[in-house]
Design an enzyme around this catalytic site. Sequence first.
Site, PDB file in Angstrom:
ATOM      1  CG  HIS A  40      87.409  11.832 -47.164  1.00 54.75           C
ATOM      2  ND1 HIS A  40      86.087  11.993 -46.829  1.00 54.75           N
ATOM      3  CD2 HIS A  40      87.424  11.656 -48.515  1.00 54.75           C
ATOM      4  CE1 HIS A  40      85.323  11.909 -47.920  1.00 54.75           C
ATOM      5  NE2 HIS A  40      86.114  11.697 -48.958  1.00 54.75           N
ATOM      6  CD1 TRP A  58      86.835   8.658 -47.316  1.00 60.31           C
ATOM      7  CD2 TRP A  58      84.695   8.093 -47.680  1.00 60.31           C
ATOM      8  NE1 TRP A  58      86.667   8.474 -48.678  1.00 60.31           N
ATOM      9  CE2 TRP A  58      85.370   8.130 -48.921  1.00 60.31           C
ATOM     10  CE3 TRP A  58      83.332   7.767 -47.643  1.00 60.31           C
ATOM     11  CZ2 TRP A  58      84.720   7.837 -50.133  1.00 60.31           C
ATOM     12  CZ3 TRP A  58      82.691   7.488 -48.851  1.00 60.31           C
ATOM     13  CH2 TRP A  58      83.382   7.531 -50.077  1.00 60.31           C
ATOM     14  CD  GLU A  88      89.440   9.686 -51.316  1.00 56.23           C
ATOM     15  OE1 GLU A  88      89.105   9.356 -50.171  1.00 56.23           O
ATOM     16  OE2 GLU A  88      88.620  10.035 -52.179  1.00 56.23           O
TER      17      GLU A  88
END
Length: 262
Positions: A142, A83, A138
């Site tokens: 991110h 992240w 994901e």
Amino acid sequence: MAITKLGVVFSTLIALPVALAGSVKTCSDPPLSCSSSTSSNTCCLNTPGGQLVQTQFWDSNPSTGMSLILSCPSDSWTIHGLWPDHCDGTYDSSCDSKRAYKNITQILQAAGKGDLLSYMDTHWVDINGDNEQFWEHEWAKHGTCISTLDPNCYTSYTPTQEVPDFFQKTIDLFTTLDSYTALKNAGIVPSTSATYTSAKIQSALETAFGHPVTIRCQSKALNEIWYSFYVQGSVQTGNFVPTAPVGTTSNCPSSGVKYPPK
Ligand SMILES: *[C@@H]1O[C@H](CO)[C@@H](O)[C@H](O)[C@H]1NC(C)=O
């Protein structure tokens, strides 16, 4: 003769997507992210997401962990993600809907990343068994916010070529962050009866990583570890520098922390 011809055609087809992909622009003497030095070159400086956090799961919840028990080794943590948090711990999410790809598996296959894919299938696993969907989430939430993975950071950009770079870097980092062994070296092992203090867990992980980390609990059971880095240069080619976390703090109780086997 026919076989040779076929072989040539075949290997050309395989090599084509890789050969056509452009390369990452080079950065000379790039600044460290989140340092005071400023740079307008967002391909060489991760900004505003300059704190890269490699997050890991320990999924022991029996009601949802069945698929994990089958696929992931019981002596390894698994990957949550990578992240790009801001330097103050806040973060952007879902930064480019046009790049919210629905074919992560195919993208990695086409890029010749079959080995990476099989590693991900055992170490980047979705709690409900839908790995592709978890990777898509994901990446979209991110990955698309990492400034140095932007398409304009490549010369002769080929659509989706930043995706293998994101997943490869995440795996490369994860393989240097063996949480299971770090805890085990301090006598912290999964148990149905033992509990641990947060301080002991923190200290074990800090010894291994060199800096404090964020630990997260669910129902008093340890279930996440977050490792923070600043990056000198791009995510693709830069130097990841371990650091203390900024932002979200640990939420585990000070004592009585469970670490159940999975
Ligand atoms: C994946 O999807 C994107 C966007 O829809 C497309 O441009 C790309 O060609 C696809 N890649 C593969 C390998 O299927």
